[in-house]
Enzyme design. Structure first.
Site, PDB file in Angstrom:
ATOM      1  N   LYS A   1       0.819  -1.213   0.000  1.00 55.90           N
ATOM      2  CA  LYS A   1       0.000   0.000   0.000  1.00 55.90           C
ATOM      3  C   LYS A   1       0.851   1.261   0.000  1.00 55.90           C
ATOM      4  O   LYS A   1       2.045   1.231   0.292  1.00 55.90           O
ATOM      5  CB  LYS A   1      -0.945   0.000   1.201  1.00 55.90           C
ATOM      6  CG  LYS A   1      -1.863  -1.205   1.279  1.00 55.90           C
ATOM      7  CD  LYS A   1      -2.777  -1.347   0.078  1.00 55.90           C
ATOM      8  CE  LYS A   1      -3.773  -2.466   0.267  1.00 55.90           C
ATOM      9  NZ  LYS A   1      -4.380  -2.934  -0.973  1.00 55.90           N
TER      10      LYS A   1
HETATM   11  C1  LIG Z   1      -9.778  -1.699  -1.852  1.00 56.34           C
HETATM   12  C2  LIG Z   1      -9.319  -2.622  -0.764  1.00 56.34           C
HETATM   13  N1  LIG Z   1     -10.101  -2.823   0.299  1.00 56.34           N
HETATM   14  C3  LIG Z   1      -9.728  -3.628   1.307  1.00 56.34           C
HETATM   15  C4  LIG Z   1      -8.523  -4.284   1.288  1.00 56.34           C
HETATM   16  C5  LIG Z   1      -8.187  -5.234   2.407  1.00 56.34           C
HETATM   17  O1  LIG Z   1      -7.003  -4.919   3.065  1.00 56.34           O
HETATM   18  P1  LIG Z   1      -6.110  -6.065   3.767  1.00 56.34           P
HETATM   19  O2  LIG Z   1      -5.428  -6.829   2.685  1.00 56.34           O
HETATM   20  O3  LIG Z   1      -5.176  -5.303   4.630  1.00 56.34           O
HETATM   21  O4  LIG Z   1      -7.033  -6.914   4.560  1.00 56.34           O
HETATM   22  C6  LIG Z   1      -7.655  -4.093   0.216  1.00 56.34           C
HETATM   23  C7  LIG Z   1      -6.321  -4.737   0.152  1.00 56.34           C
HETATM   24  O5  LIG Z   1      -6.153  -5.852  -0.216  1.00 56.34           O
HETATM   25  C8  LIG Z   1      -8.065  -3.242  -0.845  1.00 56.34           C
HETATM   26  O6  LIG Z   1      -7.264  -3.037  -1.906  1.00 56.34           O
END
Ligand SMILES: Cc1ncc(COP(=O)(O)O)c(C=O)c1O
Length: 373
Positions: free
Chosen positions: A186
């Site tokens: 990210k």
């Molecule tokens: C748009 C979006 N929402 C939610 C997430 C979920 O984040 P995480 O992977 O930290 O659970 C991600 C990342 O994968 C994402 O790109």
């Protein structure tokens, strides 16, 4: 060496002393869970957004899920969102016991088509969940008007939009709450999993703090609403503090790479040809991913392998067409723009420490491949 869309090792090389000092600070602090590092990061991340509250959690998926629960979403409720997103957006809605209701995205920017939202509202709708996808914000003014008119809450999915601006406002400050992921790729990434929810609302934050800690308001306290174990880790929080100080620098670095791609590929764009990312008026893009579009996407990706370039697609399968969500009843053809995009989009390498030589190699290879189609 094969080129990938993302690689953290050049950053680690540059920032090793700070990262290792952060790890050492936590290991020698005598407190490994919910200590000063999480508190410090929460304060600094809330301040970055000019908001009263930030609650650190274990990942972005749970940031969304806990935020929905804190906003009062549960079984029987509906949440309006998009299918052109990472599956976790939808998993979080389902995880909160609610039903996702999809609207399509726009051809120009691949973001939520806010013109479709009002028609998707039913008596069960509780929350609108815009996803600031790829690094720029959804058009928020119409959403805010609709939310106010129908008494709905807005939860921003900011997993891909740390530090993005929208008419001067920073992503995460325009709804009732906003969820962030600090997954390593990210714009603000940890060295492992992490997430957070920011909000201006005291009650929402109070609920979030309990939800991430089994449902307890303090240690060994009575549980009124059973919660989760979803805490942000101390080590990740301390690493995030050092990286938060560099967030604006990362964003500048990503924008410089985007400009270089535009200079190197801009003359190849046009209808039926290459489409580069468009930044909407009033938006500052943070280019979490640099998503381009071409009708011959699959041939291009295959041909680039001969140049030792291995690209990603964000995302190749619209969430509503995945078998795991078949029970929701959204068949093929229900979201035509989303489904078309999934066949035509792909991402170029993008991370702040991406060497210029690799940017140039990517541009040259893509030019070659497009000329040979
Ligand atoms: C748009 C979006 N929402 C939610 C997430 C979920 O984040 P995480 O992977 O930290 O659970 C991600 C990342 O994968 C994402 O790109």
């Amino acid at each position: 060496m094969t080129t990938h869309v993302w690689d953290y090792l050049p950053e680690y090389e540059n920032e090793k002393d700070d990262i290792l000092a952060a790890v050492e600070k936590v290991f020698s602090s005598g407190r490994l869970v919910l200590g000063e590092s999480v508190q410090g990061f929460e304060r600094e991340f809330a301040d970055y957004h000019g908001l009263a509250h930030c609650t650190g959690v274990d990942n972005g998926t749970n940031a969304l899920k806990l935020a929905l629960e804190a906003l009062g979403v549960g079984p029987g409720d509906e949440v309006i969102t998009v299918s052109n997103t990472a599956a976790p957006t939808v998993i979080a809605i389902v995880g909160a016991g609610a039903t996702p209701v999809f609207v399509d995205v726009r051809e120009e920017d691949f973001l939520m088509d806010t013109d479709q939202v009002e028609a998707a509202i039913t008596p069960r709708t509780k929350v609108i969940l815009p996803v600031h996808l790829y690094g720029q914000c959804v058009d928020m003014a119409p959403l805010k008007r609709i939310a106010e008119k129908h008494g709905l809450k807005i939860l921003e999915d900011c997993a891909q939009a740390h530090g993005a601006r929208h008419h001067g406002r920073i992503a995460g400050t325009m709804g009732d709450a906003a969820a962030f992921s600090f997954y390593p790729t990210k714009v603000l990434g940890a060295y492992g999993d992490g997430g957070a929810v920011v909000t201006a609302d005291d009650e929402t934050d109070r609920a979030l703090r309990a939800l991430r800690y089994y449902g307890m308001e303090k240690v060994y306290y009575v549980v009124r609403t059973p919660g989760h174990n979803s805490r942000l880790d101390e080590v990740q929080a301390e690493i995030l503090r050092t990286k938060l100080a560099r967030l604006d620098e990362y964003i500048e670095g990503r924008n410089a790479i985007a400009r270089r791609y535009e200079e190197g590929l801009g003359d190849l764009t046009g209808p039926g040809r290459l489409q580069l990312p468009a930044t909407n008026a009033g938006n500052t893009h943070v280019y979490y991913v640099y998503v381009v579009r071409h009708p011959e996407r699959d041939r291009i990706i295959e041909a680039l392998k001969a140049y030792d370039i291995n690209l990603n697609i964000s995302y190749p399968w619209p969430v509503h067409t995945m078998s795991g969500f078949a029970h929701l009843g959204w068949g093929e053809q229900s979201l035509p723009v989303t489904e078309r995009l999934a066949k035509e989009i792909f991402s170029l390498p993008m991370y702040p420490s991406l060497p210029e030589s690799v940017q140039d190699k990517t541009i040259a290879a893509l030019r070659d491949v497009l000329a040979s189609l």
